[in-house]
Design a protein around this motif. Sequence first.
Motif, short mmCIF file in Angstrom:
data_model
loop_
_atom_site.label_atom_id
_atom_site.label_comp_id
_atom_site.label_asym_id
_atom_site.label_seq_id
_atom_site.Cartn_x
_atom_site.Cartn_y
_atom_site.Cartn_z
N ASP A 24 0.82 -1.20 0.00
CA ASP A 24 0.00 0.00 0.00
C ASP A 24 0.86 1.26 0.00
O ASP A 24 0.46 2.29 -0.54
CB ASP A 24 -0.92 0.00 1.24
N VAL A 49 -9.25 -7.33 -3.71
CA VAL A 49 -9.55 -6.82 -2.37
C VAL A 49 -8.29 -6.32 -1.71
O VAL A 49 -8.26 -5.22 -1.13
CB VAL A 49 -10.23 -7.91 -1.51
N HIS A 76 -7.38 -3.08 -3.07
CA HIS A 76 -8.48 -2.10 -3.06
C HIS A 76 -8.84 -1.69 -4.49
O HIS A 76 -9.00 -0.50 -4.81
CB HIS A 76 -8.12 -0.88 -2.22
N GLN A 77 -8.98 -2.68 -5.34
CA GLN A 77 -9.29 -2.45 -6.74
C GLN A 77 -10.80 -2.45 -6.96
O GLN A 77 -11.41 -3.49 -7.16
CB GLN A 77 -8.63 -3.51 -7.61
N ARG A 78 -11.40 -1.29 -6.92
CA ARG A 78 -12.84 -1.15 -7.18
C ARG A 78 -13.06 -0.94 -8.68
O ARG A 78 -12.61 0.04 -9.24
CB ARG A 78 -13.40 0.07 -6.45
N ILE A 123 -15.05 -4.45 0.01
CA ILE A 123 -14.23 -3.27 0.27
C ILE A 123 -15.07 -2.21 0.99
O ILE A 123 -14.61 -1.58 1.95
CB ILE A 123 -13.64 -2.71 -1.04
N ASP A 124 -16.31 -2.01 0.55
CA ASP A 124 -17.20 -1.07 1.23
C ASP A 124 -17.42 -1.49 2.68
O ASP A 124 -17.43 -0.65 3.59
CB ASP A 124 -18.55 -0.99 0.51
N GLU A 181 -14.49 -0.69 4.91
CA GLU A 181 -14.35 0.74 5.21
C GLU A 181 -15.40 1.23 6.19
O GLU A 181 -15.25 2.30 6.78
CB GLU A 181 -14.41 1.54 3.91
#
Length: 250
Positions: free
Chosen positions: A24, A98, A101-103, A178-179, A182
């Motif tokens: 990251d 995931v 964090h690949q949306r 991911i949502d 967060e």
Amino acid sequence: MKKIWAIAVSAVLLLGALSFAGCDGNADAMKSLQEQINIQTELLQKLEGKLTEQTKQLEKLKEEIADGQTENKNLLEKLNALEKDRENLLNELALSEVRGHQRKGEFVLLGDAYDQKILTREDMKHISYYLNGEVYEAKDGTDWRDESNWEKLDFVPSKPLKSLDVFTEKDIKVVSYIDAMETDHNDYYSVENYLDTDIRIEFYGEYRGNYVVSVYGLYEVGAMLEFHNYDGICFISSGHPILVFQYKNK
């Protein structure tokens, strides 16, 4: 196919190493992570092509050869093996996305999607039908929240509801997890279980690239009934919010 799978597994191992190395905060590592995700996506598409080809062959043989024939059974075994490989690779790709964090998309509430003209009144008829098997319209000048003021419409979609494709299903699961991370709503789930068995997706159709779904975890308790009215098209949903999944770059 084994070669493809071996390469994919190697890519997954590298992705795991990068994630534990603190990718990251490292631009080079993140770039490498994205490259490996791209490789996995390409491999998955190749595997999907193989599966589609095998499926067509199987359907053709079913028409020509009686069930139980040796050739048919062998092909079915190959098809099942391909499906298992595809499932494994889909899960590994989802885990990699995931970690990075690949949306690929985002969720919009159904009402907001209608207000933004993403969905039409005609779309709402289809959604109501796929949700409840019926379509109702509120009588003019009446309280639409009172179901006695609803009139049933003679409406049936011209085509049956198609299944959600495996690629979009995977992307929805990834964005949902991911949502949840967060917002701290995934305390009960490991990422592996969430992406594999602990998530439920109810699908109500695809409309010009917009996928209408309800997404919820295995242990989540549904909310109260929700009444919907979209320019007179009324229906009730229960349990979980209806969302619209949109891809970012489509």
